[in-house]
Scaffold this active site. Structure first.
Site, short mmCIF file in Angstrom:
data_model
loop_
_atom_site.label_atom_id
_atom_site.label_comp_id
_atom_site.label_asym_id
_atom_site.label_seq_id
_atom_site.Cartn_x
_atom_site.Cartn_y
_atom_site.Cartn_z
N ALA A 118 0.86 -1.18 0.00
CA ALA A 118 0.00 0.00 0.00
C ALA A 118 0.89 1.22 0.00
O ALA A 118 1.97 1.22 0.61
CB ALA A 118 -0.93 0.01 1.22
N ASP A 175 12.33 4.86 -14.48
CA ASP A 175 12.47 4.52 -13.06
C ASP A 175 13.04 3.11 -12.92
O ASP A 175 12.50 2.27 -12.21
CB ASP A 175 11.13 4.63 -12.34
CG ASP A 175 11.29 4.77 -10.82
OD1 ASP A 175 12.39 5.13 -10.37
OD2 ASP A 175 10.32 4.52 -10.09
#
Length: 750
Positions: free
Chosen positions: A24, A138
């Site tokens: 999360a 990334d």
């Protein structure tokens, strides 16, 4: 690896049965799901506040389309997506192995052959990405999953077409510091092409080979500077692999090989079948996680009955800060149980965080009794109770416990508080486990801690993803308070601010300051030429403390004599001789307690007994014990009080002695204040607040504690110092720290 579903989580989504949480964050939640055919998937669900942003939906749709355009076997494939759903989601094939970051953290650097095989496969993946007209932007260890048959590149969340500049701001640094290209570090958006990914791949491979990023760690600004200007640290990398990495890490994008060319070059460098490319300890982790996935049982359908609190929308997750009202909820369905293969290898049952508390608690009972019915109102304490910072951690635990017990003893209390304490041992990996357990416990409303900087930096994102308020009274780095962190509160001045008084002593002298500072060896001055020593053992802490003093004294017309010593230095004799020869008439040491003690002994051996200063890290018995008589006369500034010497804390000190049989340690009173502050905000709330509302309320509160007044910048959670400051001085006298009270505040017109 996998966490339990929360009561507010859905049991199914778009044909996937949800089995647990994989993670999360600030954007939302990633679930582990299974199709009716038994295939496992990782399903990213975006929280509501982002879903309402049309530009975000454009970006999310682009992520799904970008991932689908890449056909490499070393890129995790997309198996489904709906960018237009109320809660947008994207599903990819599930890879049970660890990320490269996890593998290196747990097992150490990979062997050279493993790194070369990794390089060949990832270069192939990037070649396909670039052929599809995309730039990943990334490429980092956390975005590479390891499997027995090869790695998998994941997360196209910030990927873009090579010619697309419409969405990202031209002056925004995008990516992960430490694995950025120079053009990313300088936000040269127009130059972000495939060569940028190749540079990041070089950084990733250097990390895999050495266990450290090639441009170091620490403050973001320092990382970006080193990426642009410094040569990479490839010490320990074998010659053949180093020859592959250096061209990838060229500063000029035109000097780097293409991903396709690198792949072909490594084919020649790594002959033979790549089978068995990973070391046995990494393969063992993959096997354990795969076995845990096979052990997942079937799940019966779960009905969302009115008021049951057992199911909710995908947007109503901890990642969004929303909490379902589950008061009176019945037990979770009996079949909603699954095995979790944790990083430590422990197997836990699902059903919230309760199963891990036995492993995280200290030796004694650390949970205050809770009400027999209804939801608990829990304040968590994440502290180092058995590691290097255990003195501070245990002091904070006692201060927090005393505050909770006093609150619960009040006849007019509107609820009963429960204190839940977890020991992270000051260890970064364990700190993450503790943080996730607190986040998954829906009754935890706020957390005090962690004790020190590195665990705090490691977990702030975990708490932020759930908007669970995290308040630290002892971690000092300024990196914790940024606009990107939405739930952190810094209940003290940061390390840069905490050394401001030292500059006042150096430029004005103790007599000008007055009070307790007007006498004593350490308070003489002012200094004509301060000697400033930065010990790289302390990395960012040394830079923050000595760097701020350097700027402040220069602003007051002094010309200091700064020196930097390599990490691990303990023979300070030569540097002391050099600084004395340069005319240093006062000394400031920036580093940890052990180094401060060694430096103190070197100064004493040289016959120097003039002004000597150090920031808060030296405020420990380690410094006193190791330095011995050489510690006498040192003045140390810190953000904690000696409650026994503070009139406003007399009541707290007496209660602490009665409850625990001893005087309070450093930061016990501050922890007491913070828990009282949280309790006061909860008392004034209209019912039980969500974590998000509590965070907002805490950031806007002003609380007068026994130690100081607490207030925060609402946007960042930074501490707002009260009039007169919140930094205190201590003089070493007769083998102990003598509390001198509030230290002088640097004037703003310097």
């Amino acid at each position: 690896m996998t966490g339990a579903l929360l009561p507010s989580d859905p049991s199914s989504l778009a044909g996937y049965r949800l089995l647990g949480r994989l993670g999360a964050g600030g954007m939302g939640v990633v679930y582990l799901g299974r199709t009716d055919e038994g295939a496992l998937a990782a399903i990213k669900v975006i929280q509501a506040e982002y879903a309402e942003d049309p530009q975000f939906r454009v970006r999310f749709r682009r992520e799904a389309e970008a991932a689908r355009r890449v056909g490499s076997p070393w890129v995790v494939p997309v198996t489904g997506a709906d960018p237009d759903a109320a809660a947008p989601w994207l599903a990819t094939a599930f890879v049970p192995g660890p990320s490269l970051a996890e593998a290196v953290a747990e097992c150490g650097p990979l062997p050279a052959r493993s790194v070369r095989v990794l390089a060949r496969m990832l270069a192939g993946a990037l070649a396909e990405v670039h052929t599809a007209g995309l730039v990943h932007r990334d490429v980092k260890p956390g975005n590479v999953l390891l499997a027995v048959d090869g790695p998998r590149l994941i997360d196209f969340g910030i990927a873009r077409a090579a010619d697309d500049t419409a969405i990202t701001s031209a002056d925004m640094v995008v990516g992960t510091p430490g694995f950025l290209s120079p053009e990313q570090a300088e936000a040269r958006a127009g130059e972000l092409g495939p060569p940028s990914d190749v540079f990041s791949l070089g950084c990733l491979l250097a990390y895999a080979a050495t266990g450290r990023p090639p441009f170091g760690t620490g403050a973001v600004d320092a990382l970006l500077y080193r990426t642009v200007h410094d040569e990479p640290d490839l010490e320990g990398v074998d010659e053949r692999l180093s020859g592959l990495l250096r061209p990838c890490l060229a500063k000029n994008p035109a000097d780097r090989p293409t991903a396709a060319a690198l792949r072909e070059l490594i084919v020649e460098d790594t002959p033979g079948d790549p089978a068995g490319w990973l070391p046995e300890d990494v393969v063992r982790i993959i096997a354990e996680r795969s076995a845990a996935m096979l052990a997942l049982p079937d799940i019966e359908p779960t009905l969302a009955e009115a008021g049951s609190g057992t199911a909710g929308s995908a947007a109503g997750t901890a990642g969004s800060g929303a909490e379902a009202d589950t008061a009176g909820a019945g037990p979770a369905p009996g079949r909603r149980r699954f095995l979790i293969a944790a990083a430590s290898g422990a197997v836990l049952a699902a059903g919230g965080a309760a199963a891990v508390w036995a492993a995280l608690r200290g030796d004694d009972d650390r949970t205050t009794s809770s009400p027999p019915s209804g939801r608990d109102w829990i304040i968590g304490v994440q502290a180092d109770l058995s590691g290097p910072g255990k003195a501070l951690g245990r002091a904070q635990e006692r201060g927090a416990r005393l505050a909770v017990e006093q609150f619960n003893a009040r006849a007019d209390r509107p609820f009963t508080l429960t204190l839940k304490v977890a020991d992270d041992r000051g260890d970064v990996t364990r700190a993450g486990t503790v943080a996730r357990a607190f986040v998954e416990d829906r009754d935890v409303l706020a957390v005090l801690g962690p004790t020190s900087d590195e665990p705090a930096r490691a977990v702030v994102g975990v708490y932020d993803g759930a908007l669970l308020p995290l308040v630290s009274v002892s971690a000092g780095t300024s990196l914790l308070t940024t606009t990107e962190n939405r739930s952190f509160l810094h209940a003290r001045p940061n390390d840069l601010e905490a050394t401001g008084p030292i500059a006042v002593f150096l430029t004005a002298g103790g007599k000008a300051v007055g009070g307790e500072y007007a006498s004593g060896t350490a308070a003489t001055g002012p200094s004509r030429r301060p000697g400033l020593l930065m010990d790289r053992t302390a990395a960012d802490y040394a830079w923050a403390s000595v760097g701020s003093v350097n700027l402040l004294v220069r602003g007051r017309g002094r010309v200091p004599y700064p020196r930097v010593v390599p990490a691990g230095t303990r023979a300070f004799g030569p540097v002391v001789a050099d600084m004395l020869a340069a005319g240093a008439d006062a000394f400031v040491y920036g580093g940890y307690a052990a180094g401060a003690a060694a430096f103190a002994r070197a100064l004493a051996a040289a016959g120097f007994d003039g002004p000597r200063y150090s920031p808060e890290a030296a405020l420990s018995t380690e410094f006193l014990d190791a330095a011995g008589e050489a510690a006498e006369g040192w003045l140390i500034t810190g953000t904690c009080v000696d409650a026994t010497g503070l009139p406003s804390a007399a009541g707290f000190t007496a209660a602490h002695r009665k409850r625990f049989g001893s005087a309070p340690g450093f930061y016990a009173a501050e922890a007491y204040d913070v828990v009282n502050m949280i309790a006061d905000v909860l008392r004034t709330a209209d019912g039980r607040p969500t974590r998000a509302r509590l965070t907002a309320a805490l950031r806007r509160t002003t609380h007068q504690g026994v130690t100081k007044k607490f207030a925060f910048v609402p946007e960042t959670g930074s501490f707002v110092a009260p009039e007169g400051g919140a930094v205190f001085g201590y003089l070493v006298a007769d083998g102990r720290f003598r509390f001198l009270g509030p230290a002088p505040v640097p004037s703003s017109d310097a």
